[in-house]
Structures are given as C-alpha cells and as structure tokens.
Design a protein around this motif. Structure first.
Motif, PDB file in Angstrom:
ATOM      1  N   ARG A  36      -0.946   8.734   0.273  1.00 27.37           N
ATOM      2  CA  ARG A  36       0.367   8.485   0.859  1.00 27.37           C
ATOM      3  C   ARG A  36       0.970   7.196   0.297  1.00 27.37           C
ATOM      4  NH1 ARG A  36      -1.089   8.264   5.835  1.00 27.37           N
ATOM      5  NH2 ARG A  36      -1.253  10.509   6.035  1.00 27.37           N
ATOM      6  N   SER A  37       0.146   6.163   0.196  1.00 29.62           N
ATOM      7  CA  SER A  37       0.630   4.893  -0.365  1.00 29.62           C
ATOM      8  C   SER A  37       1.009   5.049  -1.841  1.00 29.62           C
ATOM      9  CB  SER A  37      -0.429   3.799  -0.223  1.00 29.62           C
ATOM     10  OG  SER A  37      -0.657   3.518   1.136  1.00 29.62           O
ATOM     11  N   GLY A  38       0.210   5.806  -2.575  1.00 30.00           N
ATOM     12  CA  GLY A  38       0.538   6.076  -3.978  1.00 30.00           C
ATOM     13  C   GLY A  38       1.871   6.798  -4.100  1.00 30.00           C
ATOM     14  N   ASP A  39       2.086   7.775  -3.226  1.00 24.80           N
ATOM     15  CA  ASP A  39       3.363   8.496  -3.224  1.00 24.80           C
ATOM     16  C   ASP A  39       4.518   7.560  -2.892  1.00 24.80           C
ATOM     17  OD1 ASP A  39       2.008  10.851  -3.820  1.00 24.80           O
ATOM     18  OD2 ASP A  39       2.048  11.593  -1.749  1.00 24.80           O
ATOM     19  N   ASP A  40       4.298   6.662  -1.942  1.00 23.12           N
ATOM     20  CA  ASP A  40       5.346   5.696  -1.582  1.00 23.12           C
ATOM     21  C   ASP A  40       5.709   4.799  -2.766  1.00 23.12           C
ATOM     22  OD1 ASP A  40       5.445   6.722   1.003  1.00 23.12           O
ATOM     23  OD2 ASP A  40       4.208   5.114   1.862  1.00 23.12           O
ATOM     24  N   PHE A  41       4.676   4.299  -3.453  1.00 23.63           N
ATOM     25  CA  PHE A  41       4.941   3.476  -4.636  1.00 23.63           C
ATOM     26  C   PHE A  41       5.678   4.289  -5.701  1.00 23.63           C
ATOM     27  CE2 PHE A  41       1.450   0.459  -3.353  1.00 23.63           C
ATOM     28  CZ  PHE A  41       2.238  -0.685  -3.348  1.00 23.63           C
ATOM     29  N   SER A  48       3.224   1.697 -11.866  1.00 25.96           N
ATOM     30  CA  SER A  48       1.922   1.076 -12.162  1.00 25.96           C
ATOM     31  C   SER A  48       1.077   0.940 -10.907  1.00 25.96           C
ATOM     32  CB  SER A  48       2.119  -0.298 -12.804  1.00 25.96           C
ATOM     33  OG  SER A  48       2.758  -0.158 -14.049  1.00 25.96           O
ATOM     34  N   GLU A  49       1.711   0.586  -9.793  1.00 28.98           N
ATOM     35  CA  GLU A  49       0.990   0.482  -8.532  1.00 28.98           C
ATOM     36  C   GLU A  49       0.523   1.862  -8.066  1.00 28.98           C
ATOM     37  OE1 GLU A  49       3.838  -1.014  -9.251  1.00 28.98           O
ATOM     38  OE2 GLU A  49       3.590  -3.140  -8.804  1.00 28.98           O
ATOM     39  N   ALA A  50       1.371   2.861  -8.258  1.00 29.40           N
ATOM     40  CA  ALA A  50       0.999   4.236  -7.893  1.00 29.40           C
ATOM     41  C   ALA A  50      -0.205   4.696  -8.705  1.00 29.40           C
ATOM     42  CB  ALA A  50       2.185   5.174  -8.105  1.00 29.40           C
ATOM     43  N   ILE A  51      -0.228   4.360  -9.976  1.00 30.04           N
ATOM     44  CA  ILE A  51      -1.347   4.749 -10.840  1.00 30.04           C
ATOM     45  C   ILE A  51      -2.661   4.193 -10.298  1.00 30.04           C
ATOM     46  CG2 ILE A  51      -2.378   4.325 -13.124  1.00 30.04           C
ATOM     47  CD1 ILE A  51       0.529   4.654 -14.256  1.00 30.04           C
TER      48      ILE A  51
END
Length: 103
Positions: A36-41, A48-51
């Motif tokens: 969920r946090s990756g999707d938000d980023f 880069s944060e999502a990766i």
C-alpha cells in the motif's frame, strides 16, 4: 537533494524496523502495508521510493504478483525498461502458475 536523502533514510529505517519485528504470522499484514505504501509513493510520483518498498515486499513474499507488477511500473517510470520487462514477465509467470493450481 537533502529531502530525497531524508526520505530514503526514513524508508530504510522503516524497512529495518518492520523486518526485525515481523513474525511469520505478521508477514502478510506487513507485505500488505508495504505494498500500500509503495502504491502511495508510486501514485505521488515518488518512483524511487516505490521501488524500494516493492522490492521489500518481494523479498518477504516472492510470489506477490502486485509487487512485481508495481515494481515493473515504477522501473518503467524511471527509464529502467529492461528491469521493468523482467518484473512484468515474473508477474505473468506467477499468474499462470496460480491459474494452473486452481480447480
């Protein structure tokens, strides 16, 4: 530049904390939160944060199709097209494997 470093540092600290605290029982909840946090980023353009987060989900659960797909999308956004294709292929492979195991 400093803001990016601070965000990256906070993400690394979060991952270390989550990895140290997670038991097998908590792994599913942890991966859901990280995903969920990756999707938000990703949705806010912070690829880069999502990766980083998608890769952590995959480390915890290599069969998480959404993480491979999200990682592929994020790689594509930052111009890492070969890696994006590899992640898309892995997602497709996992979907096919799951479909063969269903009655």
């Amino acid at each position: 530049m400093i803001v990016i470093l601070k965000k990256s540092f906070l993400i690394v600290l979060l991952l270390i904390f989550i990895s140290g605290c997670a038991t097998t029982k908590d792994t599913k909840k942890t991966t859901e939160n990280l995903l969920r946090s990756g999707d938000d980023f990703y949705n806010s353009g912070q690829y880069s944060e999502a990766i980083v987060l998608y890769k952590e989900v995959i480390r915890l659960n290599p069969e998480e199709v959404k993480a491979h797909s999200g990682l592929g999308k994020a790689y594509a956004k930052v111009g890492r097209h070969t890696e994006a294709i590899e992640e898309y292929e892995q997602a497709i492979h996992l979907i096919l494997l799951k479909s063969m195991n269903m009655p």
